[in-house]
Design a protein around this motif. Structure first.
Motif, PDB file in Angstrom:
ATOM      1  N   ALA A 254       0.849  -1.197   0.000  1.00 57.85           N
ATOM      2  CA  ALA A 254       0.000   0.000   0.000  1.00 57.85           C
ATOM      3  C   ALA A 254       0.880   1.240   0.000  1.00 57.85           C
ATOM      4  CB  ALA A 254      -0.899  -0.002   1.230  1.00 57.85           C
ATOM      5  N   PRO A 255       0.408   2.299  -0.627  1.00 63.49           N
ATOM      6  CA  PRO A 255       1.205   3.533  -0.626  1.00 63.49           C
ATOM      7  C   PRO A 255       1.164   4.211   0.735  1.00 63.49           C
ATOM      8  CG  PRO A 255      -0.920   3.943  -1.626  1.00 63.49           C
ATOM      9  CD  PRO A 255      -0.852   2.459  -1.348  1.00 63.49           C
ATOM     10  N   PHE A 256       2.220   4.894   1.055  1.00 60.53           N
ATOM     11  CA  PHE A 256       2.285   5.742   2.241  1.00 60.53           C
ATOM     12  C   PHE A 256       2.069   7.163   1.743  1.00 60.53           C
ATOM     13  CE2 PHE A 256       5.103   8.236   5.209  1.00 60.53           C
ATOM     14  CZ  PHE A 256       4.218   8.215   6.272  1.00 60.53           C
ATOM     15  N   ILE A 257       0.997   7.812   2.174  1.00 56.47           N
ATOM     16  CA  ILE A 257       0.654   9.164   1.731  1.00 56.47           C
ATOM     17  C   ILE A 257       1.108  10.138   2.816  1.00 56.47           C
ATOM     18  CG2 ILE A 257      -1.167  10.706   0.927  1.00 56.47           C
ATOM     19  CD1 ILE A 257      -0.887   8.186  -0.814  1.00 56.47           C
ATOM     20  N   ARG A 258       1.846  11.163   2.390  1.00 54.87           N
ATOM     21  CA  ARG A 258       2.384  12.120   3.355  1.00 54.87           C
ATOM     22  C   ARG A 258       2.612  13.465   2.679  1.00 54.87           C
ATOM     23  NH1 ARG A 258       7.516  12.832   1.792  1.00 54.87           N
ATOM     24  NH2 ARG A 258       8.655  11.143   0.784  1.00 54.87           N
ATOM     25  N   ASP A 259       2.922  14.472   3.493  1.00 56.33           N
ATOM     26  CA  ASP A 259       3.307  15.773   2.967  1.00 56.33           C
ATOM     27  C   ASP A 259       4.676  15.666   2.294  1.00 56.33           C
ATOM     28  OD1 ASP A 259       1.069  17.223   3.853  1.00 56.33           O
ATOM     29  OD2 ASP A 259       1.984  17.612   5.808  1.00 56.33           O
ATOM     30  N   ALA A 260       4.884  16.491   1.289  1.00 60.32           N
ATOM     31  CA  ALA A 260       6.189  16.564   0.638  1.00 60.32           C
ATOM     32  C   ALA A 260       7.203  17.168   1.602  1.00 60.32           C
ATOM     33  CB  ALA A 260       6.092  17.425  -0.619  1.00 60.32           C
ATOM     34  N   THR A 261       8.455  16.762   1.455  1.00 55.49           N
ATOM     35  CA  THR A 261       9.557  17.333   2.232  1.00 55.49           C
ATOM     36  C   THR A 261      10.649  17.787   1.266  1.00 55.49           C
ATOM     37  OG1 THR A 261      10.812  15.275   2.469  1.00 55.49           O
ATOM     38  CG2 THR A 261       9.091  15.708   4.120  1.00 55.49           C
ATOM     39  N   ALA A 262      11.578  18.556   1.755  1.00 57.82           N
ATOM     40  CA  ALA A 262      12.687  19.045   0.925  1.00 57.82           C
ATOM     41  C   ALA A 262      13.455  17.888   0.287  1.00 57.82           C
ATOM     42  CB  ALA A 262      13.622  19.923   1.754  1.00 57.82           C
ATOM     43  N   ALA A 263      13.521  16.758   0.961  1.00 61.87           N
ATOM     44  CA  ALA A 263      14.245  15.593   0.443  1.00 61.87           C
ATOM     45  C   ALA A 263      13.582  14.984  -0.795  1.00 61.87           C
ATOM     46  CB  ALA A 263      14.375  14.535   1.539  1.00 61.87           C
ATOM     47  N   ASP A 264      12.340  15.371  -1.082  1.00 59.82           N
ATOM     48  CA  ASP A 264      11.598  14.825  -2.229  1.00 59.82           C
ATOM     49  C   ASP A 264      11.880  15.569  -3.537  1.00 59.82           C
ATOM     50  OD1 ASP A 264      10.174  12.895  -0.677  1.00 59.82           O
ATOM     51  OD2 ASP A 264       8.786  14.464  -0.035  1.00 59.82           O
ATOM     52  N   GLU A 265      12.651  16.627  -3.484  1.00 60.91           N
ATOM     53  CA  GLU A 265      12.760  17.498  -4.656  1.00 60.91           C
ATOM     54  C   GLU A 265      13.206  16.769  -5.919  1.00 60.91           C
ATOM     55  OE1 GLU A 265      14.543  21.750  -6.229  1.00 60.91           O
ATOM     56  OE2 GLU A 265      15.195  21.002  -4.271  1.00 60.91           O
ATOM     57  N   ALA A 266      14.281  16.012  -5.879  1.00 64.79           N
ATOM     58  CA  ALA A 266      14.783  15.354  -7.093  1.00 64.79           C
ATOM     59  C   ALA A 266      13.753  14.375  -7.655  1.00 64.79           C
ATOM     60  CB  ALA A 266      16.102  14.642  -6.817  1.00 64.79           C
ATOM     61  N   ALA A 267      13.146  13.571  -6.790  1.00 67.69           N
ATOM     62  CA  ALA A 267      12.134  12.609  -7.252  1.00 67.69           C
ATOM     63  C   ALA A 267      10.920  13.331  -7.809  1.00 67.69           C
ATOM     64  CB  ALA A 267      11.734  11.673  -6.112  1.00 67.69           C
ATOM     65  N   TRP A 268      10.498  14.404  -7.137  1.00 65.95           N
ATOM     66  CA  TRP A 268       9.352  15.172  -7.635  1.00 65.95           C
ATOM     67  C   TRP A 268       9.661  15.782  -8.993  1.00 65.95           C
ATOM     68  CZ3 TRP A 268       9.041  20.533  -8.550  1.00 65.95           C
ATOM     69  CH2 TRP A 268       7.795  20.951  -9.010  1.00 65.95           C
ATOM     70  N   ARG A 269      10.841  16.356  -9.151  1.00 65.74           N
ATOM     71  CA  ARG A 269      11.200  16.958 -10.436  1.00 65.74           C
ATOM     72  C   ARG A 269      11.151  15.920 -11.568  1.00 65.74           C
ATOM     73  NH1 ARG A 269      13.594  22.122 -10.907  1.00 65.74           N
ATOM     74  NH2 ARG A 269      13.668  23.231  -8.926  1.00 65.74           N
ATOM     75  N   GLY A 270      11.546  14.697 -11.286  1.00 64.87           N
ATOM     76  CA  GLY A 270      11.436  13.639 -12.293  1.00 64.87           C
ATOM     77  C   GLY A 270       9.990  13.352 -12.654  1.00 64.87           C
ATOM     78  N   LEU A 271       9.137  13.238 -11.649  1.00 66.40           N
ATOM     79  CA  LEU A 271       7.710  13.021 -11.898  1.00 66.40           C
ATOM     80  C   LEU A 271       7.087  14.236 -12.592  1.00 66.40           C
ATOM     81  CD1 LEU A 271       6.645  11.352  -8.531  1.00 66.40           C
ATOM     82  CD2 LEU A 271       6.845  10.228 -10.759  1.00 66.40           C
ATOM     83  N   TRP A 272       7.471  15.431 -12.154  1.00 66.70           N
ATOM     84  CA  TRP A 272       6.952  16.670 -12.735  1.00 66.70           C
ATOM     85  C   TRP A 272       7.276  16.738 -14.223  1.00 66.70           C
ATOM     86  CZ3 TRP A 272       3.412  20.075 -11.567  1.00 66.70           C
ATOM     87  CH2 TRP A 272       3.446  21.363 -12.082  1.00 66.70           C
ATOM     88  N   ALA A 273       8.496  16.363 -14.584  1.00 61.97           N
ATOM     89  CA  ALA A 273       8.899  16.364 -15.996  1.00 61.97           C
ATOM     90  C   ALA A 273       8.031  15.390 -16.797  1.00 61.97           C
ATOM     91  CB  ALA A 273      10.378  16.011 -16.123  1.00 61.97           C
ATOM     92  N   GLN A 274       7.736  14.231 -16.231  1.00 62.77           N
ATOM     93  CA  GLN A 274       6.858  13.271 -16.909  1.00 62.77           C
ATOM     94  C   GLN A 274       5.443  13.835 -17.062  1.00 62.77           C
ATOM     95  OE1 GLN A 274       6.898   9.187 -15.336  1.00 62.77           O
ATOM     96  NE2 GLN A 274       8.788   9.740 -14.255  1.00 62.77           N
ATOM     97  N   TYR A 275       4.969  14.493 -16.023  1.00 65.07           N
ATOM     98  CA  TYR A 275       3.635  15.091 -16.023  1.00 65.07           C
ATOM     99  C   TYR A 275       3.525  16.161 -17.113  1.00 65.07           C
ATOM    100  CZ  TYR A 275      -0.358  17.726 -14.068  1.00 65.07           C
ATOM    101  OH  TYR A 275      -1.543  18.382 -13.872  1.00 65.07           O
ATOM    102  N   LEU A 276       4.518  17.042 -17.176  1.00 64.12           N
ATOM    103  CA  LEU A 276       4.504  18.087 -18.191  1.00 64.12           C
ATOM    104  C   LEU A 276       4.593  17.485 -19.595  1.00 64.12           C
ATOM    105  CD1 LEU A 276       6.820  20.764 -16.529  1.00 64.12           C
ATOM    106  CD2 LEU A 276       4.309  20.681 -16.541  1.00 64.12           C
ATOM    107  N   ALA A 277       5.392  16.440 -19.756  1.00 67.21           N
ATOM    108  CA  ALA A 277       5.505  15.772 -21.053  1.00 67.21           C
ATOM    109  C   ALA A 277       4.163  15.149 -21.455  1.00 67.21           C
ATOM    110  CB  ALA A 277       6.600  14.715 -21.014  1.00 67.21           C
ATOM    111  N   PHE A 278       3.453  14.564 -20.485  1.00 61.68           N
ATOM    112  CA  PHE A 278       2.141  13.971 -20.756  1.00 61.68           C
ATOM    113  C   PHE A 278       1.188  15.016 -21.340  1.00 61.68           C
ATOM    114  CE2 PHE A 278      -2.234  13.138 -19.433  1.00 61.68           C
ATOM    115  CZ  PHE A 278      -2.445  11.884 -19.992  1.00 61.68           C
ATOM    116  N   TYR A 279       1.211  16.213 -20.749  1.00 61.94           N
ATOM    117  CA  TYR A 279       0.330  17.279 -21.211  1.00 61.94           C
ATOM    118  C   TYR A 279       0.950  18.140 -22.318  1.00 61.94           C
ATOM    119  CZ  TYR A 279      -3.370  16.326 -17.913  1.00 61.94           C
ATOM    120  OH  TYR A 279      -4.410  15.734 -17.246  1.00 61.94           O
ATOM    121  N   LYS A 280       2.131  17.734 -22.780  1.00 58.19           N
ATOM    122  CA  LYS A 280       2.818  18.447 -23.863  1.00 58.19           C
ATOM    123  C   LYS A 280       3.009  19.922 -23.535  1.00 58.19           C
ATOM    124  CE  LYS A 280       1.082  15.290 -27.396  1.00 58.19           C
ATOM    125  NZ  LYS A 280       0.246  14.384 -26.674  1.00 58.19           N
TER     126      LYS A 280
END
Length: 151
Positions: free
Chosen positions: A5-31
């Motif tokens: 099961a996923p663990f849902i939590r608030d974002a922390t500063a340590a998440d930045e690199a992983a978030w940026r990777g997901l963010w890039a995929q998200y932006l690519a999805f929406y072109k």
């Protein structure tokens, strides 16, 4: 074998690199292409406790699997704030495992606990995968969005 099961939590500063990777995929999805300073500004607001922009993340086995960026705002139609789910995204590896639902349910719980009136979001008409999930919460409301670019 059952998937963890996923663990849902608030974002922390340590998440930045992983978030940026997901963010890039998200932006690519929406072109969509955004300037780096816009992405940096979004990240800064996510971490700023005085900002209305916040992000919940889904973590699976220590890996950031997805995110839900949201914010609340006043409404002229109800007495308490609305919550707008602006960006919801899951890495393709984790889709179909209930993680998107877990992120939405988490926001429902937060909004309910804070006494907010409604949770709402938008998606592209042709985003059939997301709409399959979204339609289990409520029917689309028939509104068409117009957006003027001002700067």
């Amino acid at each position: 074998m059952t998937k963890p099961a996923p663990f849902i939590r608030d974002a922390t500063a340590a998440d930045e690199a992983a978030w940026r990777g997901l963010w890039a995929q998200y932006l690519a999805f929406y072109k969509v292409e955004l300037a780096d300073d816009v992405t940096a500004h979004t990240w800064a607001r996510i971490l700023d406790p005085s900002s209305r922009v916040a992000m919940r993340v889904a973590e699976v086995n220590g890996v950031l699997a997805g995110f839900a960026i949201h914010h609340f705002h006043d409404s002229t139609w109800v007495k308490t704030p609305d919550c707008y789910l602006e960006d919801l995204f899951l890495d393709a590896t984790y889709r179909g495992r209930g993680i998107g639902r877990a992120l939405i349910d988490d926001l429902i719980a937060i909004a309910t606990a804070k006494g907010w009136s409604r949770l709402y979001w938008h998606t592209d008409r042709d985003n059939a995968t997301a709409r399959k999930l979204y339609d289990t919460y409520a029917p689309e409301d028939g509104h068409v969005r117009y957006r003027l670019k001002l700067c």
